[in-house]
Write an enzyme that holds these catalytic residues in place. Structure first.
Site, PDB file in Angstrom:
ATOM      1  N   GLN A 165       4.686  -0.351 -10.896  1.00 45.60           N
ATOM      2  CA  GLN A 165       3.520   0.272 -10.274  1.00 45.60           C
ATOM      3  C   GLN A 165       3.652   1.784 -10.112  1.00 45.60           C
ATOM      4  O   GLN A 165       2.668   2.507 -10.223  1.00 45.60           O
ATOM      5  CB  GLN A 165       3.279  -0.369  -8.908  1.00 45.60           C
ATOM      6  CG  GLN A 165       1.959  -0.016  -8.260  1.00 45.60           C
ATOM      7  CD  GLN A 165       1.593  -1.021  -7.201  1.00 45.60           C
ATOM      8  OE1 GLN A 165       1.030  -2.071  -7.489  1.00 45.60           O
ATOM      9  NE2 GLN A 165       1.928  -0.729  -5.965  1.00 45.60           N
ATOM     10  N   GLU A 207      -3.425   7.021  -7.516  1.00 46.29           N
ATOM     11  CA  GLU A 207      -2.615   7.896  -6.676  1.00 46.29           C
ATOM     12  C   GLU A 207      -2.331   9.250  -7.319  1.00 46.29           C
ATOM     13  O   GLU A 207      -1.459   9.996  -6.878  1.00 46.29           O
ATOM     14  CB  GLU A 207      -1.316   7.187  -6.290  1.00 46.29           C
ATOM     15  CG  GLU A 207      -1.593   5.930  -5.472  1.00 46.29           C
ATOM     16  CD  GLU A 207      -0.346   5.222  -4.991  1.00 46.29           C
ATOM     17  OE1 GLU A 207       0.761   5.684  -5.321  1.00 46.29           O
ATOM     18  OE2 GLU A 207      -0.487   4.224  -4.277  1.00 46.29           O
ATOM     19  N   ASP A 244       8.623   2.051  -7.808  1.00 44.28           N
ATOM     20  CA  ASP A 244       7.998   0.963  -7.056  1.00 44.28           C
ATOM     21  C   ASP A 244       7.693  -0.111  -8.075  1.00 44.28           C
ATOM     22  O   ASP A 244       6.730  -0.015  -8.835  1.00 44.28           O
ATOM     23  CB  ASP A 244       6.725   1.424  -6.353  1.00 44.28           C
ATOM     24  CG  ASP A 244       6.032   0.280  -5.607  1.00 44.28           C
ATOM     25  OD1 ASP A 244       6.587  -0.845  -5.580  1.00 44.28           O
ATOM     26  OD2 ASP A 244       4.943   0.502  -5.052  1.00 44.28           O
ATOM     27  N   GLU A 287      11.710   0.202  -4.917  1.00 40.75           N
ATOM     28  CA  GLU A 287      10.857  -0.461  -3.930  1.00 40.75           C
ATOM     29  C   GLU A 287      10.369  -1.801  -4.477  1.00 40.75           C
ATOM     30  O   GLU A 287       9.999  -1.898  -5.644  1.00 40.75           O
ATOM     31  CB  GLU A 287       9.666   0.446  -3.615  1.00 40.75           C
ATOM     32  CG  GLU A 287       8.667  -0.124  -2.629  1.00 40.75           C
ATOM     33  CD  GLU A 287       7.483   0.803  -2.447  1.00 40.75           C
ATOM     34  OE1 GLU A 287       6.387   0.304  -2.146  1.00 40.75           O
ATOM     35  OE2 GLU A 287       7.649   2.034  -2.612  1.00 40.75           O
ATOM     36  N   ASP A 314       8.586  -3.222   0.937  1.00 40.03           N
ATOM     37  CA  ASP A 314       7.188  -2.919   1.264  1.00 40.03           C
ATOM     38  C   ASP A 314       6.453  -4.231   1.497  1.00 40.03           C
ATOM     39  O   ASP A 314       6.291  -4.669   2.627  1.00 40.03           O
ATOM     40  CB  ASP A 314       6.549  -2.102   0.139  1.00 40.03           C
ATOM     41  CG  ASP A 314       5.055  -1.886   0.352  1.00 40.03           C
ATOM     42  OD1 ASP A 314       4.582  -2.052   1.498  1.00 40.03           O
ATOM     43  OD2 ASP A 314       4.339  -1.550  -0.613  1.00 40.03           O
ATOM     44  N   LYS A 339       3.763   1.557   6.368  1.00 43.37           N
ATOM     45  CA  LYS A 339       2.333   1.731   6.116  1.00 43.37           C
ATOM     46  C   LYS A 339       1.580   1.348   7.382  1.00 43.37           C
ATOM     47  O   LYS A 339       1.632   0.196   7.812  1.00 43.37           O
ATOM     48  CB  LYS A 339       1.886   0.857   4.941  1.00 43.37           C
ATOM     49  CG  LYS A 339       2.446   1.290   3.599  1.00 43.37           C
ATOM     50  CD  LYS A 339       2.016   0.333   2.500  1.00 43.37           C
ATOM     51  CE  LYS A 339       2.449   0.829   1.127  1.00 43.37           C
ATOM     52  NZ  LYS A 339       2.121  -0.142   0.056  1.00 43.37           N
ATOM     53  N   SER A 369      -3.051   3.212  -1.719  1.00 39.30           N
ATOM     54  CA  SER A 369      -3.716   3.655  -2.946  1.00 39.30           C
ATOM     55  C   SER A 369      -5.163   4.056  -2.686  1.00 39.30           C
ATOM     56  O   SER A 369      -5.714   4.914  -3.379  1.00 39.30           O
ATOM     57  CB  SER A 369      -3.646   2.562  -4.017  1.00 39.30           C
ATOM     58  OG  SER A 369      -4.124   1.340  -3.508  1.00 39.30           O
ATOM     59  N   LYS A 390       5.891   8.974   1.039  1.00 40.93           N
ATOM     60  CA  LYS A 390       5.208   8.638  -0.208  1.00 40.93           C
ATOM     61  C   LYS A 390       3.736   8.961  -0.011  1.00 40.93           C
ATOM     62  O   LYS A 390       3.079   8.353   0.827  1.00 40.93           O
ATOM     63  CB  LYS A 390       5.351   7.147  -0.532  1.00 40.93           C
ATOM     64  CG  LYS A 390       6.605   6.762  -1.256  1.00 40.93           C
ATOM     65  CD  LYS A 390       6.585   5.289  -1.621  1.00 40.93           C
ATOM     66  CE  LYS A 390       5.452   4.955  -2.574  1.00 40.93           C
ATOM     67  NZ  LYS A 390       5.475   3.524  -2.980  1.00 40.93           N
TER      68      LYS A 390
END
Length: 430
Positions: A165, A207, A244, A287, A314, A339, A369, A390
């Site tokens: 990703q 992103e 990630d 990640e 995550d 997050k 995102s 990030k």
């Protein structure tokens, strides 16, 4: 002075053109704080619930009117007259008001908007920047985080055939955040030239990173190494790499399906694959290397390379203190991605960061995102014991806004500004 007089929410748009919630909290002295809530594309199954309307005739079912109504109705009624300076008390009242384990009744987007907007309001009432106010709420270090710059997008963040990703550069070998940001920006522009030279697309993903159709994940890494060199930096010294993998997205029937490499791998084989990548490239962070429910694989990965590579949970931990504690107890991973909308309140976010610090896990504050111009995560990264941030690539205003806020904070700190740099990874051994 910090008693809440009014709470109001509205529906706005995020960086993907989808509705999201923005909240405003006004105090009795007429000072107002505002916060907007982000939204993720690849989400963990244990994340707090983002309340969407589901009405297909409006915004394709993605409206957030119900969450807005919850803020303007039941939440406002419960919090008007409450002292916003009691952030912990306010957040616990929000949690109890929702009354569910996953914040599914009122919506984590509703709760988080109010929680963050209150912090902004109180900071403004005290004539403090948000980062300074937040530093009084818990453990603090006041240092500038290492940016994990996502310069190639794949997976759920782009319409291409790259499995992983995010491919990130981490400019660690610099004396200041501003110098690190410049290096990352120059590498980003050098990468654009590399891609053009290879006849690949320079369109960007959600992103802000480039989203070309590489034939494999390894090709993406090779392109980044070339860009680092072209920009005049040394990979492995000035700049390290991060991934990630978001492996939950391509794990089916117990196998990890790598389309570019034409491989279907068991957990053990995928651990071998990642170990080989670390041996070949200057990768310092991985990640979601294994799927969120593959704890056996996570244990194998941690035991294999956890001493030398940052292994970030995550989807694995979803910023949830209870889930995170299980991971700490089990010796799974060595870092957590933070997050805010995965858990739904500022207090729980700060608790997760503090837990990481106590357990000697790294904490990385992260965007989603689907972002907005809100820059709260930059202030949180500076004000807490988090060592990294990030917030995407070096284009798209929703991403760059956070970098610009960090530049402002660095300037405000003056001679006291400290950039984490290599110290962000001091617990790892080469």
């Amino acid at each position: 002075m910090t008693v809440i007089a009014k709470i109001y929410a509205r529906e706005i748009l995020d960086s993907r053109g989808n509705p999201t919630l923005e909240a405003e909290v006004t105090l009795e002295n007429a000072v107002c704080g505002r916060a907007a809530v982000p939204s993720g594309a690849s989400t963990g199954t244990k994340e707090a619930v983002e309340l969407r309307d589901g009405d297909k005739t409006r915004y394709l079912g993605k409206g957030v009117r119900a969450a807005v109504d919850n803020v303007n109705g039941v939440i406002a009624a419960a919090l008007v007259g409450f002292d916003g300076a009691d952030q912990t008390g306010l957040d616990h009242r929000l949690i109890n008001l929702d009354g569910t384990e996953n914040k599914g009744r009122l919506g984590a987007n509703a709760l988080l908007g109010v929680s963050l907007a209150t912090a902004h309001a109180v900071a403004a009432a005290r004539k403090q920047p948000l980062w300074m106010y937040l530093s009084t709420l818990g453990e603090s270090k006041l240092s500038l985080p290492v940016p994990m710059m996502n310069i190639i997008n794949g997976g759920a963040h782009a319409d291409n055939n790259v499995d992983f990703q995010e491919f990130m550069v981490l400019p660690v070998g610099f004396a200041s955040f501003s110098e690190a940001l410049r290096a990352g920006t120059e590498i980003f522009h050098a990468l654009k030239s590399v891609l053009k030279g290879q006849g690949l697309s320079t369109a960007v993903g959600d992103e802000g990173g480039f989203a070309p159709d590489f034939r494999s994940n390894v090709e993406a890494l090779d392109a980044i190494l070339e860009a680092i060199g072209r920009a005049g930096y040394i990979a492995g010294e000035d700049v390290l790499l991060g991934l990630d993998v978001a492996s939950s997205e391509f794990r089916n029937n117990g196998k990890y399906n790598l389309v570019g490499e034409n491989k279907r791998l068991t957990s053990e084989q995928f651990v071998d694959f990642l170990d080989d990548l670390v041996a070949q490239y200057p990768i310092i962070s991985i990640e979601d290397g294994l799927a969120e429910d593959d704890w056996v694989g996570w244990k194998q990965l941690t035991e294999r390379i956890g001493h030398k590579v940052q292994l970030v949970g995550d989807d694995l931990f979803v910023t949830n203190p209870k889930v995170f504690q299980e991971g700490i107890t089990s010796g799974i991973a060595n870092a957590i991605l933070i997050k805010l909308n995965q858990i739904g309140t500022l207090t729980e976010t700060l608790e997760s960061i503090a837990m990481a610090h106590r357990a000697q896990y790294a904490a990385i504050v992260s965007h989603r995102s689907g972002e907005t111009e809100d820059t709260s995560i930059a202030d949180i990264a500076v004000a807490t014991t988090a060592t990294q941030i990030k917030t995407g690539s070096l284009c798209r205003s929703d991403r760059v806004a956070k970098y610009n806020q960090l530049l402002r904070i660095e300037q405000a700190l003056g001679v006291g500004a400290r950039y984490a740099g290599r110290d962000a990874f001091v617990s790892l051994k080469s």
